[in-house]
Design a protein around this motif. Sequence first.
Motif, PDB file in Angstrom:
ATOM      1  N   GLY A  80       0.807  -1.221   0.000  1.00  0.00           N
ATOM      2  CA  GLY A  80       0.000   0.000   0.000  1.00  0.00           C
ATOM      3  C   GLY A  80       0.837   1.267   0.000  1.00  0.00           C
ATOM      4  N   ARG A  81       2.176   1.091  -0.120  1.00  0.00           N
ATOM      5  CA  ARG A  81       3.074   2.238   0.006  1.00  0.00           C
ATOM      6  C   ARG A  81       3.078   3.094  -1.253  1.00  0.00           C
ATOM      7  N   LEU A  82       3.028   4.421  -1.065  1.00  0.00           N
ATOM      8  CA  LEU A  82       3.096   5.386  -2.168  1.00  0.00           C
ATOM      9  C   LEU A  82       4.276   6.313  -1.905  1.00  0.00           C
ATOM     10  N   ILE A  83       4.962   6.692  -2.969  1.00  0.00           N
ATOM     11  CA  ILE A  83       6.196   7.459  -2.798  1.00  0.00           C
ATOM     12  C   ILE A  83       6.167   8.717  -3.660  1.00  0.00           C
ATOM     13  N   HIS A  84       6.693   9.821  -3.082  1.00  0.00           N
ATOM     14  CA  HIS A  84       6.925  11.041  -3.864  1.00  0.00           C
ATOM     15  C   HIS A  84       8.386  10.974  -4.329  1.00  0.00           C
ATOM     16  N   PRO A  85       8.626  10.719  -5.622  1.00  0.00           N
ATOM     17  CA  PRO A  85       9.986  10.378  -6.081  1.00  0.00           C
ATOM     18  C   PRO A  85      11.057  11.405  -5.748  1.00  0.00           C
ATOM     19  N   SER A  86      10.781  12.697  -5.925  1.00  0.00           N
ATOM     20  CA  SER A  86      11.862  13.679  -5.779  1.00  0.00           C
ATOM     21  C   SER A  86      12.274  13.918  -4.334  1.00  0.00           C
ATOM     22  N   SER A  87      11.349  13.777  -3.369  1.00  0.00           N
ATOM     23  CA  SER A  87      11.700  14.025  -1.959  1.00  0.00           C
ATOM     24  C   SER A  87      11.898  12.747  -1.165  1.00  0.00           C
ATOM     25  N   GLY A  88      11.316  11.630  -1.647  1.00  0.00           N
ATOM     26  CA  GLY A  88      11.379  10.384  -0.878  1.00  0.00           C
ATOM     27  C   GLY A  88      10.281  10.264   0.160  1.00  0.00           C
ATOM     28  N   ARG A  89       9.384  11.278   0.237  1.00  0.00           N
ATOM     29  CA  ARG A  89       8.273  11.194   1.202  1.00  0.00           C
ATOM     30  C   ARG A  89       7.412   9.979   0.902  1.00  0.00           C
ATOM     31  N   THR A  90       6.997   9.284   1.965  1.00  0.00           N
ATOM     32  CA  THR A  90       6.185   8.087   1.758  1.00  0.00           C
ATOM     33  C   THR A  90       4.811   8.250   2.390  1.00  0.00           C
ATOM     34  N   TYR A  91       3.826   7.622   1.761  1.00  0.00           N
ATOM     35  CA  TYR A  91       2.453   7.578   2.258  1.00  0.00           C
ATOM     36  C   TYR A  91       1.999   6.117   2.220  1.00  0.00           C
ATOM     37  N   HIS A  92       0.808   5.863   2.724  1.00  0.00           N
ATOM     38  CA  HIS A  92       0.237   4.522   2.649  1.00  0.00           C
ATOM     39  C   HIS A  92      -1.255   4.651   2.364  1.00  0.00           C
ATOM     40  N   ARG A  93      -1.727   3.830   1.430  1.00  0.00           N
ATOM     41  CA  ARG A  93      -3.144   3.930   1.035  1.00  0.00           C
ATOM     42  C   ARG A  93      -4.072   3.794   2.241  1.00  0.00           C
ATOM     43  N   GLU A  94      -3.693   2.934   3.188  1.00  0.00           N
ATOM     44  CA  GLU A  94      -4.569   2.641   4.329  1.00  0.00           C
ATOM     45  C   GLU A  94      -4.141   3.361   5.602  1.00  0.00           C
ATOM     46  N   PHE A  95      -2.835   3.273   5.952  1.00  0.00           N
ATOM     47  CA  PHE A  95      -2.373   3.764   7.252  1.00  0.00           C
ATOM     48  C   PHE A  95      -2.016   5.250   7.265  1.00  0.00           C
ATOM     49  N   HIS A  96      -1.577   5.784   6.120  1.00  0.00           N
ATOM     50  CA  HIS A  96      -1.146   7.186   6.082  1.00  0.00           C
ATOM     51  C   HIS A  96      -1.416   7.742   4.683  1.00  0.00           C
ATOM     52  N   PRO A  97      -2.712   7.863   4.324  1.00  0.00           N
ATOM     53  CA  PRO A  97      -3.039   8.299   2.957  1.00  0.00           C
ATOM     54  C   PRO A  97      -2.743   9.789   2.755  1.00  0.00           C
ATOM     55  N   PRO A  98      -2.408  10.189   1.528  1.00  0.00           N
ATOM     56  CA  PRO A  98      -2.254  11.628   1.238  1.00  0.00           C
ATOM     57  C   PRO A  98      -3.618  12.315   1.323  1.00  0.00           C
ATOM     58  N   LYS A  99      -3.606  13.635   1.466  1.00  0.00           N
ATOM     59  CA  LYS A  99      -4.876  14.376   1.576  1.00  0.00           C
ATOM     60  C   LYS A  99      -5.717  14.212   0.313  1.00  0.00           C
ATOM     61  N   LYS A 100      -5.036  14.203  -0.848  1.00  0.00           N
ATOM     62  CA  LYS A 100      -5.726  13.928  -2.114  1.00  0.00           C
ATOM     63  C   LYS A 100      -5.142  12.634  -2.668  1.00  0.00           C
ATOM     64  N   PRO A 101      -5.973  11.746  -3.186  1.00  0.00           N
ATOM     65  CA  PRO A 101      -5.468  10.462  -3.684  1.00  0.00           C
ATOM     66  C   PRO A 101      -4.341  10.627  -4.712  1.00  0.00           C
ATOM     67  N   MET A 102      -3.230   9.901  -4.454  1.00  0.00           N
ATOM     68  CA  MET A 102      -2.088   9.826  -5.372  1.00  0.00           C
ATOM     69  C   MET A 102      -1.402  11.167  -5.634  1.00  0.00           C
ATOM     70  N   VAL A 103      -1.527  12.122  -4.671  1.00  0.00           N
ATOM     71  CA  VAL A 103      -0.894  13.439  -4.837  1.00  0.00           C
ATOM     72  C   VAL A 103      -0.128  13.784  -3.562  1.00  0.00           C
ATOM     73  N   ASP A 104       1.105  14.273  -3.720  1.00  0.00           N
ATOM     74  CA  ASP A 104       1.939  14.658  -2.573  1.00  0.00           C
ATOM     75  C   ASP A 104       1.326  15.858  -1.857  1.00  0.00           C
ATOM     76  N   ASP A 105       1.239  15.785  -0.515  1.00  0.00           N
ATOM     77  CA  ASP A 105       0.637  16.858   0.288  1.00  0.00           C
ATOM     78  C   ASP A 105       1.391  18.176   0.143  1.00  0.00           C
ATOM     79  N   VAL A 106       2.726  18.115   0.002  1.00  0.00           N
ATOM     80  CA  VAL A 106       3.552  19.328   0.040  1.00  0.00           C
ATOM     81  C   VAL A 106       3.611  20.012  -1.322  1.00  0.00           C
TER      82      VAL A 106
END
Length: 257
Positions: free
Chosen positions: A164-190
């Motif tokens: 379920g892990r999602l990654i922002h390639p340029s910063s390395g920030r990680t999210y999780h679909r279930e445990f730590h989802p981004p505010k908008k689906p498939m989009v980096d919060d920052v």
Amino acid sequence: MGASEELEYLKSLVAKLNEKIRSLESKPSAGPTPATQLRTILMGPPGAGKGTQAPRIKDEFCVCHLATGDLLREQVNQQTPLGVAAKKIMDAGGLVSDDIMVGIIQDQLDNNKECKNGFVLDGFPRTVPQAQKLDGMLESRKETLNSVVQMQIDDQLLISRITGRLIHPSSGRTYHREFHPPKKPMVDDVTGEPLIQRSDDNVETLRKRLGAFHSQTGPVVDYYKAKGLWHGIDAAQSPPVVWENLRKIFVGGAGKQ
């Protein structure tokens, strides 16, 4: 001794003390001694939380975070002598030698100012010969490890975490679909940039990686247990609880030589 003589004696004593104070104040601070530094290895399978905890260890204890995979890529990109040697081996389909990897770590310890108070090593050693070479390099620097921490977690839980892990390639920030989802689906919060799922974050690939990890690192764990350096942490707990357990180990063991 008369009153005037005693006064002169005390004045000379004060003058000597002031001179000594000035002398000590003018000396540059030596900084932390090896006895107060932290030199630790963070072990654990992919997805155990090393990437979450290592930056926190770095900030809390003012040490450098040496993620050997990142360091190797950096040396190759910068075309350093070690990087050129490593690229030749990788281009030929070989594994980078233990000597090159230890050389890359030593280069950081020698030249990276962030390493002056110690380090948290992530991704190395993976074999007993690597652990022995690392010991030899540290011994040549008159340094020793304080601790080796293994982040332990059940394989099945790990697989559910990673798939379920999602990654922002340029910063390395990680999210999780279930445990730590981004505010908008498939989009980096920052940045608002797209997130990706790594191609190797699938169940079949993960089972192979975990099998290889366990067979490879089991002897390394035994090696450090025999030296009295090994600590196990339950990595299935929440990140703040894992951090508190890590911190107890480091605060308790940072003074060991």
